[in-house]
Motif scaffolding. Structure first.
Motif, short mmCIF file in Angstrom:
data_model
loop_
_atom_site.label_atom_id
_atom_site.label_comp_id
_atom_site.label_asym_id
_atom_site.label_seq_id
_atom_site.Cartn_x
_atom_site.Cartn_y
_atom_site.Cartn_z
N ALA A 40 0.81 -1.23 0.00
CA ALA A 40 0.00 0.00 0.00
C ALA A 40 0.84 1.27 0.00
O ALA A 40 0.51 2.25 0.67
N ASN A 44 -5.46 3.30 -5.54
CA ASN A 44 -5.15 2.98 -4.14
C ASN A 44 -6.25 3.65 -3.32
O ASN A 44 -6.10 4.77 -2.84
N CYS A 50 7.33 -0.06 -8.19
CA CYS A 50 6.65 -0.75 -7.08
C CYS A 50 7.70 -1.32 -6.13
O CYS A 50 8.54 -2.12 -6.53
S1 SF4 Z 1 3.25 0.46 -5.92
FE1 SF4 Z 1 3.24 -1.74 -5.39
S2 SF4 Z 1 3.24 -1.80 -3.16
FE2 SF4 Z 1 2.67 0.26 -3.76
S3 SF4 Z 1 0.40 0.24 -3.78
FE3 SF4 Z 1 1.10 -0.22 -5.86
S4 SF4 Z 1 1.20 -2.46 -5.95
FE4 SF4 Z 1 1.12 -1.91 -3.81
#
Ligand code: SF4
Length: 70
Positions: free
Chosen positions: A12, A26, A56
């Motif tokens: 997250a 998100n 990520c």
């Molecule tokens: S960048 Fe990766 S860790 Fe961060 S919210 Fe997106 S999927 Fe999840």
């Protein structure tokens, strides 16, 4: 391009929704964990998706290039 998300590893961080907001979200109601909005994004989104995959921090995101992509 097919986008693949492994929801068990997302931490997250919110990077993906900022980098490719037409493909990832998100949401607060999901505690910021990733939601995939478009599994087969249009070509105009591919650069943003590739950047989101690279940024990520938990290697949650990946892509499969499909025959039609080349
Ligand atoms: S960048 Fe990766 S860790 Fe961060 S919210 Fe997106 S999927 Fe999840």
């Amino acid at each position: 391009m097919k986008v693949i998300v492994n929801p068990t590893t997302c931490i997250a961080s919110g990077n993906c929704g900022l980098t490719a907001p037409r493909v990832f979200a998100n949401r607060e109601e999901n505690d910021g964990f990733v939601s995939l909005l478009d599994e087969h994004p249009p070509r105009s989104e591919w650069d943003a998706v590739r950047e989101a995959v690279a940024l990520c921090p938990s290697a949650t995101l990946s892509i499969e290039e499909e025959d039609a992509d080349v």
